[in-house]
Design a protein around this motif. Sequence first.
Motif, PDB file in Angstrom:
ATOM      1  N   VAL A   1      37.640   8.246  15.506  1.00  0.00           N
ATOM      2  CA  VAL A   1      37.339   6.945  15.678  1.00  0.00           C
ATOM      3  C   VAL A   1      38.490   6.770  16.743  1.00  0.00           C
ATOM      4  O   VAL A   1      39.725   7.329  16.959  1.00  0.00           O
ATOM      5  CB  VAL A   1      37.730   6.154  14.366  1.00  0.00           C
ATOM      6  CG1 VAL A   1      36.775   6.323  13.369  1.00  0.00           C
ATOM      7  CG2 VAL A   1      39.046   6.637  13.673  1.00  0.00           C
ATOM      8  N   SER A   2      38.202   5.553  17.635  1.00  0.00           N
ATOM      9  CA  SER A   2      39.293   5.491  18.766  1.00  0.00           C
ATOM     10  C   SER A   2      39.153   3.792  18.911  1.00  0.00           C
ATOM     11  O   SER A   2      39.925   3.368  19.927  1.00  0.00           O
ATOM     12  CB  SER A   2      38.357   6.076  19.871  1.00  0.00           C
ATOM     13  OG  SER A   2      37.028   5.207  20.127  1.00  0.00           O
ATOM     14  N   HIS A   3      38.485   3.116  17.971  1.00  0.00           N
ATOM     15  CA  HIS A   3      38.796   1.428  18.397  1.00  0.00           C
ATOM     16  C   HIS A   3      38.514   0.989  16.975  1.00  0.00           C
ATOM     17  O   HIS A   3      38.191   1.574  15.939  1.00  0.00           O
ATOM     18  CB  HIS A   3      37.918   0.952  19.308  1.00  0.00           C
ATOM     19  CG  HIS A   3      36.295   1.296  19.052  1.00  0.00           C
ATOM     20  ND1 HIS A   3      35.603   0.364  18.138  1.00  0.00           N
ATOM     21  CD2 HIS A   3      35.381   2.542  19.386  1.00  0.00           C
ATOM     22  CE1 HIS A   3      34.274   1.072  18.239  1.00  0.00           C
ATOM     23  NE2 HIS A   3      34.243   2.155  18.845  1.00  0.00           N
ATOM     24  N   ASP A   4      39.099  -0.235  17.024  1.00  0.00           N
ATOM     25  CA  ASP A   4      38.767  -1.172  15.677  1.00  0.00           C
ATOM     26  C   ASP A   4      37.257  -1.119  15.118  1.00  0.00           C
ATOM     27  O   ASP A   4      36.191  -0.970  15.729  1.00  0.00           O
ATOM     28  CB  ASP A   4      39.062  -2.755  15.848  1.00  0.00           C
ATOM     29  CG  ASP A   4      40.315  -2.983  16.104  1.00  0.00           C
ATOM     30  OD1 ASP A   4      41.158  -2.153  16.004  1.00  0.00           O
ATOM     31  OD2 ASP A   4      40.488  -4.310  16.347  1.00  0.00           O
ATOM     32  N   THR A   5      37.016  -0.481  13.796  1.00  0.00           N
ATOM     33  CA  THR A   5      35.791  -0.063  13.274  1.00  0.00           C
ATOM     34  C   THR A   5      36.028  -0.273  11.658  1.00  0.00           C
ATOM     35  O   THR A   5      37.015  -0.852  11.133  1.00  0.00           O
ATOM     36  CB  THR A   5      35.468   1.325  13.895  1.00  0.00           C
ATOM     37  OG1 THR A   5      34.153   1.561  13.364  1.00  0.00           O
ATOM     38  CG2 THR A   5      36.388   2.372  12.981  1.00  0.00           C
TER      39      THR A   5
END
Length: 568
Positions: free
Chosen positions: A531-535
């Motif tokens: 994961v690398s961003h708002d999710t």
Amino acid sequence: MKKILAILLVLVLVPISGFGSAKSEIEEIFYEIPVSAFSRYPADNFTVPLMLINKGDKEIKVQNITFALSDGTKILEKDLEETLNPSLLKGLGNNEIRDKIGIVLPEEKSVVKAKEFLDKAKTMEKGEERTGNIEAAWLLLMNKDHYTETEETEKILSHSKIFYFTIHLKDLDKDIEPVDFIPINIDMVISNSDGSTYTISQTTTLFYLNSLPSQWGWYPGDGHMHTAWSDAYFQSITSRRNDAYNKNLKWIIITDHAGDSQHTSQPRLEWNEWSSYNTDCNTAQNIYPYITVCPGEELATIEGTGGSHLLSYKNNSYVSSYGNKQTLINNVYAAGGFGIIAHPYNSSFPWTDWYTYPQPATSPSFRGIELISHGYVVNDSQLADWDYYLRSHIANTMKDPNHRFCVGLSNSDAHLPLTLGTNMTYIYTGSSFPPGTDRPGVYNALERGRATASSDGSLLVHKITTGGTYLPGYYMQKSSAGYITVNVYAQCIANISTGYADIKIVTSDGTVVTDRVNNQTIVNKDYSIYVSHDTYVRVQVTFYNSQSGAFSYCFSNPTFIDFLPYNQ
């Protein structure tokens, strides 16, 4: 509340000799006797309902009914002397009546297969193989319905009479432990006005099943059902509570159809009945062993088909129906409650544009939707609507101090007896004990999305274990991109000797994990995702039991992951 002298049961009558079959067909009488009924440990009884309609033009009388074990030992006998008045429905065939009032017969091949499984089980010692055969038979014979709300349905039901009989485990003359089954023979003596008599006979199978799957802090329940306060006729709130207890549910929400005191042609809960309605819920909740019994409502934009429906939870005063969809939402909000959109994809009562409405983080708005309702499970396209909504409003969820989002639930929408115990929602309360009399505990879990939806009682729980433990409905913060571990725990409602579990992990980027686990009733597996961003992370599991051919569907609510800058 409209008083109606009728109640509809989800019962099945199947013409297979010696197994759930009638030994005589009577033209003048419509009757339904369940081919099966079930309870779960630790319940100590079964409820067996019988439904009758006199289709002829002369009075008939139900004289006597006897329940006996397969060896002839009587376990219950009642002298009834109940009169059935003429209904003048002789022109309607039995299958036509079933179709109009929503009784669904199992396919003949399912009944034959169930008999084969039970015959095998009779020859087996206790163990997983015997359990698997009994559970497969139960799944094949499970009660179903397609309840309809029409004037013709009510006309037919107004001529029906129902009898309930309680069979106690202690009266069955054997030690019953889960998982087991007990065939019983039912004989009902009917007399005509000329004094002649005949007997209706059938074999019914009672299933005594294990308690529902469990994980610490998770408790199963049902947030959508009806009673005699609206259109479930003589189903009392207490009888709903008792049935829920026998099916091992820990909480229920009674959601009778609400009116507005101006539309009284249909049986509806009205404003001047709200206090008594709450009293009935309190009375049922105070029965020991305790399960939570919450008073709620089901609102409609209009009467009849074509209207959209909204469940009202936690309202502290009566909420009126009718108006446009936003009016229903506003009414619930004004009464201190929160709304769940009921069966949004039901073609008779649709709300298919729900995902165009404001995010639940903005008030007033709805709080969630039913992903599973009345036996219907959302398809992939409809799940895509949910993901679109979660993804489109993720910024609002992160900004909201309560991190609200659209919660997905599963409910029975039970109007009929014997329909509880399949569609259900598990909630996480964080307690070693079920909620009991703690209604706020139930509402809090539902409102925060600490819940998973199940089509039949199978349990799914996911948790992110990186940097802590984060369950469905939780919010976590992450300072930088990287891998996280998602644990998936899922347990099928029935033993799987051959079959599979299909697992999907879904984020705002789409499906990131697909996996199949073969021949396991319980799955407990870790997955690593990047994961690398708002999710968000949610999980869905589909079990397939090759013995019964049954599918079980489970959907967990999302866990949200917030990256720097937080709350943006």
